[in-house]
Write an enzyme that holds these catalytic residues in place. Structure first.
Site, PDB file in Angstrom:
ATOM      1  N   GLU A  51      46.357  32.149  41.986  1.00 43.86           N
ATOM      2  CA  GLU A  51      46.476  33.399  42.748  1.00 43.86           C
ATOM      3  C   GLU A  51      46.383  33.069  44.236  1.00 43.86           C
ATOM      4  O   GLU A  51      45.454  32.381  44.658  1.00 43.86           O
ATOM      5  CB  GLU A  51      45.361  34.363  42.361  1.00 43.86           C
ATOM      6  CG  GLU A  51      45.247  35.575  43.262  1.00 43.86           C
ATOM      7  CD  GLU A  51      43.901  36.289  43.142  1.00 43.86           C
ATOM      8  OE1 GLU A  51      43.537  37.009  44.092  1.00 43.86           O
ATOM      9  OE2 GLU A  51      43.222  36.130  42.112  1.00 43.86           O
ATOM     10  N   THR A  81      44.756  40.464  46.203  1.00 44.68           N
ATOM     11  CA  THR A  81      44.436  41.460  47.222  1.00 44.68           C
ATOM     12  C   THR A  81      45.627  42.373  47.479  1.00 44.68           C
ATOM     13  O   THR A  81      45.965  42.698  48.621  1.00 44.68           O
ATOM     14  CB  THR A  81      43.949  40.807  48.536  1.00 44.68           C
ATOM     15  OG1 THR A  81      43.105  39.686  48.228  1.00 44.68           O
ATOM     16  CG2 THR A  81      43.116  41.792  49.347  1.00 44.68           C
ATOM     17  N   LYS A 141      39.462  42.491  36.390  1.00 48.52           N
ATOM     18  CA  LYS A 141      38.767  41.577  37.289  1.00 48.52           C
ATOM     19  C   LYS A 141      37.380  42.141  37.585  1.00 48.52           C
ATOM     20  O   LYS A 141      37.261  43.223  38.163  1.00 48.52           O
ATOM     21  CB  LYS A 141      39.587  41.438  38.578  1.00 48.52           C
ATOM     22  CG  LYS A 141      38.883  40.759  39.738  1.00 48.52           C
ATOM     23  CD  LYS A 141      39.824  40.733  40.935  1.00 48.52           C
ATOM     24  CE  LYS A 141      39.142  40.318  42.211  1.00 48.52           C
ATOM     25  NZ  LYS A 141      40.093  40.217  43.341  1.00 48.52           N
TER      26      LYS A 141
END
Length: 207
Positions: A51, A81, A141
């Site tokens: 990521e 993000t 998450k």
């Protein structure tokens, strides 16, 4: 709240991506060359999922560099993000194959679904878990995992047994085993990848 009310294609994607691969690399705030260098280091160690957070536009060149390197090695690279639908569209055009967010935003999740991007939303409360589950997101998450603690993972899995947590934030080789033992399916690590000792230990988690 023991199940989901609707299917979500993200579940099948992350089931495939993370089965037998309990570590994901997060490469934040690095220039493109350093990002690719650490991608290669992670892949060589058997950590397949990468990521690259895009908290600001100047992170996009690093994301694109990682995606290009991943294509050469048939490795998946996602964007982290992602907090607006516009960001989701931008990283989709860049070639990201999944997205990660610090929280659960239904508009971001809907845009990712429209684009065919698997989406991993962040949660830190039971209410957020419940909302995410109602839209079929079973991979979530847990953020910030280091502050929430491994016991939080264990406690949330009692009322929400279908959740598959990816512990993120404050995770390294020393505390990763505790989070996996508590029920996390995956731990996401960042700075630990730059430490050869930690990288070796993290690679062994998938053995």
């Amino acid at each position: 709240m023991k199940g989901t009310t609707m299917p979500n294609p993200s579940t099948a994607y992350f089931d495939d991506l993370f089965t037998g691969r309990p570590v994901m690399a997060i490469l934040r705030g690095l220039d493109p060359d350093r990002t690719v260098e650490l991608c290669e280091r992670a892949w060589d160690a058997g950590i397949e999922a990468v990521e690259v957070p895009v908290q600001s536009p100047d992170a996009l060149p690093s994301l694109r560099a990682a995606i290009a390197a991943g294509r050469d090695r048939d490795r998946p690279v996602g964007a982290g993000t992602v907090v607006t639908p516009e960001q989701a569209h931008t990283v989709y055009e860049a070639g990201a194959v999944f997205t990660v967010a610090p929280g659960y935003d239904p508009e971001v999740a809907a845009e990712c679904a429209r684009l065919g991007l698997a989406h991993l939303p962040g949660v830190a409360t039971s209410s957020e878990i419940g909302r995410a589950l109602r839209t079929g997101h079973t991979w979530l998450k847990a953020f910030p995992a280091g502050d929430l603690g491994a016991n939080w993972i264990r406690a949330q899995l009692a009322p929400f047994p279908t959740v598959r947590f990816v512990g993120t934030g404050g995770i390294d080789a020393d505390n990763a085993p505790a989070f996996l033992a508590a029920g996390c399916r995956v731990v996401a690590v960042g700075s630990a990848l730059q430490d050869p000792r930690q990288l070796d230990l993290l690679a062994r988690l998938g053995v």
